[in-house]
Scaffold this motif. Structure first.
Motif, PDB file in Angstrom:
ATOM      1  N   VAL A 251       0.261  -1.257   0.623  1.00 24.76           N
ATOM      2  CA  VAL A 251       0.128  -0.257  -0.230  1.00 24.76           C
ATOM      3  C   VAL A 251       0.850   1.256   0.239  1.00 24.76           C
ATOM      4  CG1 VAL A 251      -1.720  -1.310   1.172  1.00 24.76           C
ATOM      5  CG2 VAL A 251      -0.391   0.376   2.034  1.00 24.76           C
ATOM      6  N   CYS A 252       0.411   2.637  -0.135  1.00 21.64           N
ATOM      7  CA  CYS A 252       1.028   3.517  -0.369  1.00 21.64           C
ATOM      8  C   CYS A 252      -0.105   4.753  -0.055  1.00 21.64           C
ATOM      9  CB  CYS A 252       1.308   4.169  -2.199  1.00 21.64           C
ATOM     10  SG  CYS A 252       3.486   5.605  -2.406  1.00 21.64           S
ATOM     11  N   ALA A 253       0.740   5.654   0.728  1.00 25.15           N
ATOM     12  CA  ALA A 253      -0.095   7.273   0.750  1.00 25.15           C
ATOM     13  C   ALA A 253       0.519   7.988   0.997  1.00 25.15           C
ATOM     14  CB  ALA A 253      -0.109   7.092   1.873  1.00 25.15           C
ATOM     15  N   THR A 254       0.130   8.863   0.144  1.00 25.55           N
ATOM     16  CA  THR A 254       1.001  10.497  -0.054  1.00 25.55           C
ATOM     17  C   THR A 254       1.000  11.185   1.339  1.00 25.55           C
ATOM     18  OG1 THR A 254      -0.485  11.435  -1.539  1.00 25.55           O
ATOM     19  CG2 THR A 254       0.724   9.945  -2.541  1.00 25.55           C
ATOM     20  N   ASP A 255       1.580  12.903   1.131  1.00 26.47           N
ATOM     21  CA  ASP A 255       1.179  13.916   2.246  1.00 26.47           C
ATOM     22  C   ASP A 255       1.883  15.298   1.817  1.00 26.47           C
ATOM     23  OD1 ASP A 255       1.864  15.448   4.250  1.00 26.47           O
ATOM     24  OD2 ASP A 255       1.498  13.471   6.057  1.00 26.47           O
ATOM     25  N   LYS A 256       0.779  16.284   1.316  1.00 26.68           N
ATOM     26  CA  LYS A 256       1.363  17.569   0.899  1.00 26.68           C
ATOM     27  C   LYS A 256       2.518  18.024   1.422  1.00 26.68           C
ATOM     28  CE  LYS A 256      -3.238  17.700  -2.085  1.00 26.68           C
ATOM     29  NZ  LYS A 256      -3.884  18.934  -2.083  1.00 26.68           N
ATOM     30  N   ASP A 257       2.975  17.429   3.086  1.00 34.83           N
ATOM     31  CA  ASP A 257       3.271  18.222   3.609  1.00 34.83           C
ATOM     32  C   ASP A 257       5.139  18.865   2.646  1.00 34.83           C
ATOM     33  OD1 ASP A 257       1.850  19.704   5.506  1.00 34.83           O
ATOM     34  OD2 ASP A 257       1.520  17.251   6.370  1.00 34.83           O
ATOM     35  N   GLU A 258       5.804  19.478   3.841  1.00 31.78           N
ATOM     36  CA  GLU A 258       7.077  19.867   2.716  1.00 31.78           C
ATOM     37  C   GLU A 258       7.869  17.773   3.335  1.00 31.78           C
ATOM     38  OE1 GLU A 258      10.814  22.386   3.550  1.00 31.78           O
ATOM     39  OE2 GLU A 258       9.366  22.211   5.112  1.00 31.78           O
ATOM     40  N   PRO A 259       8.490  17.653   2.170  1.00 29.87           N
ATOM     41  CA  PRO A 259       9.285  16.555   2.238  1.00 29.87           C
ATOM     42  C   PRO A 259      10.885  16.743   2.801  1.00 29.87           C
ATOM     43  CG  PRO A 259       8.977  17.408  -0.848  1.00 29.87           C
ATOM     44  CD  PRO A 259       8.154  18.335   0.847  1.00 29.87           C
ATOM     45  N   GLY A 260      11.319  15.579   3.471  1.00 33.52           N
ATOM     46  CA  GLY A 260      12.262  15.681   4.008  1.00 33.52           C
ATOM     47  C   GLY A 260      11.467  16.221   5.659  1.00 33.52           C
ATOM     48  N   THR A 261      10.170  15.690   6.636  1.00 37.53           N
ATOM     49  CA  THR A 261      10.779  16.876   7.730  1.00 37.53           C
ATOM     50  C   THR A 261       9.504  15.770   8.390  1.00 37.53           C
ATOM     51  OG1 THR A 261       8.092  17.791   6.759  1.00 37.53           O
ATOM     52  CG2 THR A 261      10.087  18.978   6.838  1.00 37.53           C
ATOM     53  N   LEU A 262       8.969  15.538   9.187  1.00 39.24           N
ATOM     54  CA  LEU A 262       8.568  14.367  10.699  1.00 39.24           C
ATOM     55  C   LEU A 262       6.854  14.739   9.447  1.00 39.24           C
ATOM     56  CD1 LEU A 262       9.770  14.428  13.766  1.00 39.24           C
ATOM     57  CD2 LEU A 262      10.014  12.297  12.323  1.00 39.24           C
ATOM     58  N   HIS A 263       6.204  15.445   8.907  1.00 40.89           N
ATOM     59  CA  HIS A 263       4.856  16.240   8.537  1.00 40.89           C
ATOM     60  C   HIS A 263       4.872  15.338   7.581  1.00 40.89           C
ATOM     61  CE1 HIS A 263       5.683  20.894  10.038  1.00 40.89           C
ATOM     62  NE2 HIS A 263       5.891  19.724  11.427  1.00 40.89           N
ATOM     63  N   THR A 264       5.795  14.186   7.144  1.00 42.02           N
ATOM     64  CA  THR A 264       5.537  13.302   5.340  1.00 42.02           C
ATOM     65  C   THR A 264       6.642  12.542   6.093  1.00 42.02           C
ATOM     66  OG1 THR A 264       7.904  14.661   4.825  1.00 42.02           O
ATOM     67  CG2 THR A 264       5.134  15.637   3.913  1.00 42.02           C
ATOM     68  N   GLN A 265       7.312  11.764   6.950  1.00 36.74           N
ATOM     69  CA  GLN A 265       7.739  10.398   7.643  1.00 36.74           C
ATOM     70  C   GLN A 265       6.087   9.952   7.776  1.00 36.74           C
ATOM     71  OE1 GLN A 265      10.553  11.152  10.348  1.00 36.74           O
ATOM     72  NE2 GLN A 265      11.136   8.603   9.803  1.00 36.74           N
ATOM     73  N   LEU A 266       6.222   9.248   7.247  1.00 33.08           N
ATOM     74  CA  LEU A 266       4.563   8.354   7.678  1.00 33.08           C
ATOM     75  C   LEU A 266       5.203   6.645   8.216  1.00 33.08           C
ATOM     76  CD1 LEU A 266       3.067   9.013   4.000  1.00 33.08           C
ATOM     77  CD2 LEU A 266       3.192   9.803   6.491  1.00 33.08           C
ATOM     78  N   LYS A 267       4.341   6.774   8.349  1.00 32.47           N
ATOM     79  CA  LYS A 267       4.700   4.960   9.724  1.00 32.47           C
ATOM     80  C   LYS A 267       3.153   4.114   9.196  1.00 32.47           C
ATOM     81  CE  LYS A 267       6.114   2.377  13.567  1.00 32.47           C
ATOM     82  NZ  LYS A 267       6.675   3.117  14.947  1.00 32.47           N
ATOM     83  N   TYR A 268       3.321   3.160   8.415  1.00 36.91           N
ATOM     84  CA  TYR A 268       1.992   2.210   8.784  1.00 36.91           C
ATOM     85  C   TYR A 268       1.426   0.802   9.453  1.00 36.91           C
ATOM     86  CZ  TYR A 268       3.225   3.915   3.510  1.00 36.91           C
ATOM     87  OH  TYR A 268       3.414   4.664   2.479  1.00 36.91           O
ATOM     88  N   SER A 269       0.545   0.303   9.289  1.00 35.85           N
ATOM     89  CA  SER A 269       0.151  -0.772  10.171  1.00 35.85           C
ATOM     90  C   SER A 269      -1.346  -1.037  10.108  1.00 35.85           C
ATOM     91  CB  SER A 269       0.321   0.115  11.623  1.00 35.85           C
ATOM     92  OG  SER A 269      -0.819   0.673  11.973  1.00 35.85           O
ATOM     93  N   ILE A 270      -1.507  -2.243  10.663  1.00 35.88           N
ATOM     94  CA  ILE A 270      -2.556  -2.471  10.441  1.00 35.88           C
ATOM     95  C   ILE A 270      -3.429  -2.987  11.793  1.00 35.88           C
ATOM     96  CG2 ILE A 270      -3.783  -4.881  10.540  1.00 35.88           C
ATOM     97  CD1 ILE A 270      -1.395  -5.664   8.964  1.00 35.88           C
ATOM     98  N   LEU A 271      -4.527  -1.628  12.214  1.00 35.37           N
ATOM     99  CA  LEU A 271      -5.332  -2.221  13.033  1.00 35.37           C
ATOM    100  C   LEU A 271      -6.487  -2.832  12.926  1.00 35.37           C
ATOM    101  CD1 LEU A 271      -6.511   1.789  12.034  1.00 35.37           C
ATOM    102  CD2 LEU A 271      -4.972   0.947  13.311  1.00 35.37           C
ATOM    103  N   GLN A 272      -6.946  -4.007  12.173  1.00 38.62           N
ATOM    104  CA  GLN A 272      -8.385  -4.734  12.665  1.00 38.62           C
ATOM    105  C   GLN A 272      -8.188  -5.409  11.329  1.00 38.62           C
ATOM    106  OE1 GLN A 272     -12.166  -3.268  12.857  1.00 38.62           O
ATOM    107  NE2 GLN A 272     -12.235  -5.252  14.122  1.00 38.62           N
TER     108      GLN A 272
END
Length: 886
Positions: A251-272
């Motif tokens: 799976v893949c997600a995108t974030d419009k915030d500034e690249p290279g910052t914590l604002h775009t540092q994504l973490k994936y997980s399974i909830l259920q």
């Protein structure tokens, strides 16, 4: 006023010119020094480098100090390197700092002249930034722009650029007198990440004591955008019983915030996971790859799982923004269930002399997915159909086995037959098993019923000749039956009951035939040019007999020769050509001899790279005339028959680094298993036989140098073949053959035909005795009880050994690969078990031994390398313990 002159010498470019700039004797860090026009020297420079770390050059030619600089000498220089990585163009600019003194006359009465005579200087850039979506209060003070000239003159400030007089308009303004820079409203960084404006400083009379100041206003990012999955629902498929760690999907997600910052540092997980237990899947938090955590996925238990997945920025911290999505994982079916008969035995009956009738239907059970290759059944008759009276086919709608009579039975010959039938799936079973262990079987008892004799169809097979492609409605004599009582055919009626392709019609009264469609001799299921039609003859009272009308289709040259084997492998170290064979489905009179040629529309270099040499009427040799690198190549070959009809075949020619074609074919096959490496029975036998052969070679070398007075020692031939042909080069000798215990031996100077062919190629010289490893073709019919297997010749170039100077390991690496394949296929019985005779290993004793090795009982065991005997099977342990001194 003491000043330095910055003299820039731009070399190696006709368009460049010398630029002189004036700077103070002391420069602070990040101070603007001057600007040069880089485009005049190199228009497309994308790499700019300064040799002096105290100075940096920007893309627009601006020169800044990186550290505070104090000039203590009269001259200082550095180099600016310009280059273009695309066309590899490079230029160099030499920068020279030179000290000089300049006195500026001040005229009190003419202030304007005083200002005009004053040298212009660069004012330093001022870092500036603001937070996006700022709440104010507005106008928001950002920075103060200040010119050094303001210390002595009245200076007015102004700005221009995006956000001022360009869109978005009136976002920034500067106070004319103070130089204070303000922002009038909030800014979205995702829309405007920065603003490049230009500041100006001017005196009341319009003079600009400073160059325009480029000013970058950077918008600081705020975590105001949620990460978004590329899909709201992901659907993945994985086969059941997949190994642990198998990839399901990503799976893949995108974030419009500034690249290279914590604002775009994504973490994936399974909830259920639904159903929740047991946990079967794992998601990589960084990449979003979903993998399996177990190998117990079973489609027959559950064929679909649903995951609720989450992505969160700020590296997954609790205050980060998050988004969820749905992932559906479908379990793909594999053939992990065998079909089984619903009953162990069946009983059927059929009247004699009947044909093509259904006499029985059998059914099976299979838990795999319905209407797939894992579920569809293939039935076969294992025993009892030696005369070909029956056939069994699969009903595609019900998956039942339909048993039919295809050849009439005779009650007077046999009243009852017993058949054994088996069933498997179309797809192979996912576990490695033998065919019988993976097959369900059942017994069918067929009772033959008696009936009154009717007309006699004699002979049962009659033939007529018709040219293929004959016009429709072509008539020909057909089948004739007769009444055994009257010996007449006048009152017999005819009917076809089996016309596989519907090519003919049968006259009811005479039995003659008329073509209904065009006939094709090369059609599928036509054997030897004969098309069989089954005819039913009926007398007045309804008694019948059946006969076969064989329509001999006379050939017409309507098919060009083709090359059946579309892939050819050339083992580059050992050969530079390969044989290609063509086949013409037409009759031989319309077939060979063939003419082979390279197709004209092949690659332009085909004639130079490849060459065709005729071998015989149906084969040619394709040779590589250049030293091509390893890899696949396409060669179009046209084959023409004797009457000029041709066909072009694109051949896939593979240049491979191998010894035999099998090496190339199976080299890429990954090894399987649990990680434990074990030698098989044939590998152990190969090692033992290789060492035994080594001992024979060394024994010959030592005895050959001991003296001519000694009796020549006899060499035992290879157990599988006479691989070693021993000849005495001093003088011809008598051929003598001695046989003992099934081993054929030849004295020095003799040669004999081997039972299993030869392997390897090469010549080994030792003293005056020559041992030749003859290259040849090997057929294993004489070595094994059943089946026919052909081994391709394997060989290397000549290897010369002078008086045993090579070590044991070198001899073993030379002989073992060439004998390993032979040992694996020879010297085994019908059960693929070792023969009773077995070969021991012997130690190489080195050069200079006058007596030679004494075998496995020698005291010198440091070179024996017999530690592998610890892993032999139990029946070899006793032999190993007897041959190794503990």
């Amino acid at each position: 006023i003491y000043m330095y002159t910055l003299e820039i010498l731009i070399c190696a470019c006709d368009a460049c010119k010398t630029v002189t700039l004036h700077v103070p004797s002391k420069l602070d860090a990040e101070k603007f020094v001057g600007r040069v026009n880089l485009r005049e020297c190199l228009k497309s420079a994308n790499l700019i480098h300064s040799s002096d770390a105290d100075f940096q050059v920007l893309e627009d030619g601006s020169v800044y100090t990186t550290n505070a600089v104090l000039f203590s000498s009269e001259k200082r220089h550095f180099t600016i390197s310009l280059s273009n990585s695309e066309n590899h163009e490079e230029k160099k600019m030499h920068v020279l700092l030179e000290h000089q003194t300049k006195i500026e006359a001040l005229q009190q009465s003419h202030p304007k002249e005083k200002v005009l005579r004053r040298a212009k200087r660069r004012w330093a850039p001022i870092p500036c930034s603001m937070m996006e979506n700022s709440l104010g209060p507005f106008p928001l003070f950002l920075q103060q722009i200040e010119s050094d000239a303001a210390q002595n003159y009245t200076v007015y400030y102004s700005i221009s650029g995006p956000g001022v007089d360009q869109a978005p308009l009136n976002l920034f303004y500067v106070e004319r007198n103070t130089g204070n820079l303000f922002c009038t409203g909030p800014v979205d960084r995702e829309q405007y990440p920065s603003f490049e404006i230009v500041a100006f400083a001017a005196t009341p009379d319009g003079y600009h004591p400073e160059f325009p100041l480029p000013l970058l206003i950077r918008i600081e990012d705020e975590n105001d955008n949620y990460p978004i999955f590329t899909n709201s629902t992901y659907i993945f498929t994985i086969a059941e019983h997949s190994r642990v760690g198998s990839t399901v999907g990503q799976v893949c997600a995108t974030d419009k915030d500034e690249p290279g910052t914590l604002h775009t540092q994504l973490k994936y997980s399974i909830l259920q996971q639904l159903p929740a237990s047991p946990t079967l899947f794992f998601m990589n938090p960084t990449t979003g790859v979903i993998t399996t955590t177990t190998s117990q996925l079973d489609r027959e238990v559950l064929d679909k799982y649903q995951l609720k997945i989450k992505v969160q920025d700020m590296n997954g911290q609790h205050f980060g923004l998050q988004t969820t999505a749905t992932c559906i994982i479908c379990i793909e079916d594999v053939n992990d269930h065998l079909p089984t008969f619903t009953r162990p035995s069946y009983v059927a009956s059929v009247e004699e002399n009947t044909v093509d009738v259904e006499i029985l239907r059998v059914s099976v059970e299979d838990k795999d997915l319905i209407n797939t290759a894992n579920w569809r059944a293939n039935y076969t008759i294992l025993k009892g159909n030696e005369n070909g009276h029956f056939k069994i086919v699969t009903d595609p709608k019900t998956n039942e086995g339909v048993l039919c009579v295809v050849k009439p039975l005779n009650y007077e010959e046999r009243q009852q037959l017993t058949l054994q039938i088996g069933v498997v799936n179309e797809a192979p079973y996912y576990r490695e098993t033998t065919s019988r262990s993976a097959m369900s079987t059942a017994t069918v008892t067929v009772n033959v019923k008696n009936q009154d004799e009717g007309p006699e169809c004699s002979p049962p097979v009659q033939t007529v000749r018709i040219k293929e492609n004959a016009p429709v409605n072509t008539k020909s004599p057909g089948y004739k039956a007769y009444n055994p009582d009257t010996q007449s055919s006048s009152d017999i009626r005819y009917k076809k009951i089996n016309d596989p392709k519907g090519w003919i019609t049968v006259d009811e009264n005479t039995g003659s035939i008329t073509t209904f469609r065009n006939l094709d001799r090369e059609a599928e299921s036509i054997r030897n040019g004969v098309y069989n039609v089954t005819i039913l003859a009926t007398d007045k009272v309804g008694r019948t007999c059946t006969g076969t009308l064989g329509i001999i289709l006379e050939d017409v040259n309507d098919n060009g020769p083709v090359i059946l084997k579309k892939t050819a492998i050339i083992c580059k170290p050992t050969m530079s050509s390969t044989a290609i064979v063509a086949f013409d489905p037409d009759d031989p009179v319309n077939g060979p001899p063939f003419q082979f040629s390279l197709e004209e529309d092949s690659d332009a270099d085909a004639q130079r790279v490849w060459a065709l040499t005729k071998i015989n009427d149906t084969a040619a040799r394709l040779s590589n005339q250049n030293d091509l690198p390893f890899g696949p190549y396409t060669v179009r070959v046209r084959v023409t028959d004797r009457h000029g009809l041709s066909h072009t075949t694109p051949l896939n020619v593979i240049m491979c680094d191998c010894i035999t074609e099998n090496d190339c074919t199976f080299r890429g096959v990954p090894r399987t298993g649990t990680g434990e490496f074990r030698l098989g029975k044939w590998a152990i036998l190969a090692i033992l036989l290789g060492i035994a052969l080594l001992f024979c070679i060394l024994f010959t070398l030592v005895c050959g140098t001991a003296g001519a007075a000694k009796t020549p020692k006899a060499f035992p031939d290879d157990v599988t073949q006479q691989n070693l042909i021993v000849s005495n080069t001093e003088a011809p000798g008598d051929d003598k053959v001695y046989s003992a215990n099934g081993f054929t031996t030849h004295t020095v100077g003799s040669a004999g035909a081997g039972a299993c062919g030869t392997v390897g190629s090469g010549v080994i010289h030792a003293g005056q005795e020559t041992i030749e490893l003859v290259k040849g073709h090997q057929t294993l019919d004489s070595c094994r009880g059943g089946g026919q297997h052909t081994r391709e010749p394997c060989g290397a170039g000549p290897v010369e050994v002078d008086r045993g100077r090579y070590t044991y390991s070198e001899w073993r690496s030379f002989t073992q690969p060439r004998l390993g394949e032979k040992v694996q296929l020879c010297n085994q019985d019908d059960g693929h078990e070792h023969a009773q005779d077995y070969v021991l290993t012997y130690s190489y004793e080195g050069q200079g031994s006058a007596a030679g090795s004494v075998g496995c009982c020698s005291e010198r065991q440091e070179d024996d390398r017999l530690d592998f005997l610890d892993h032999l099977e139990p029946k070899f342990r006793t032999l190993a313990e007897a041959c190794v001194k503990r």
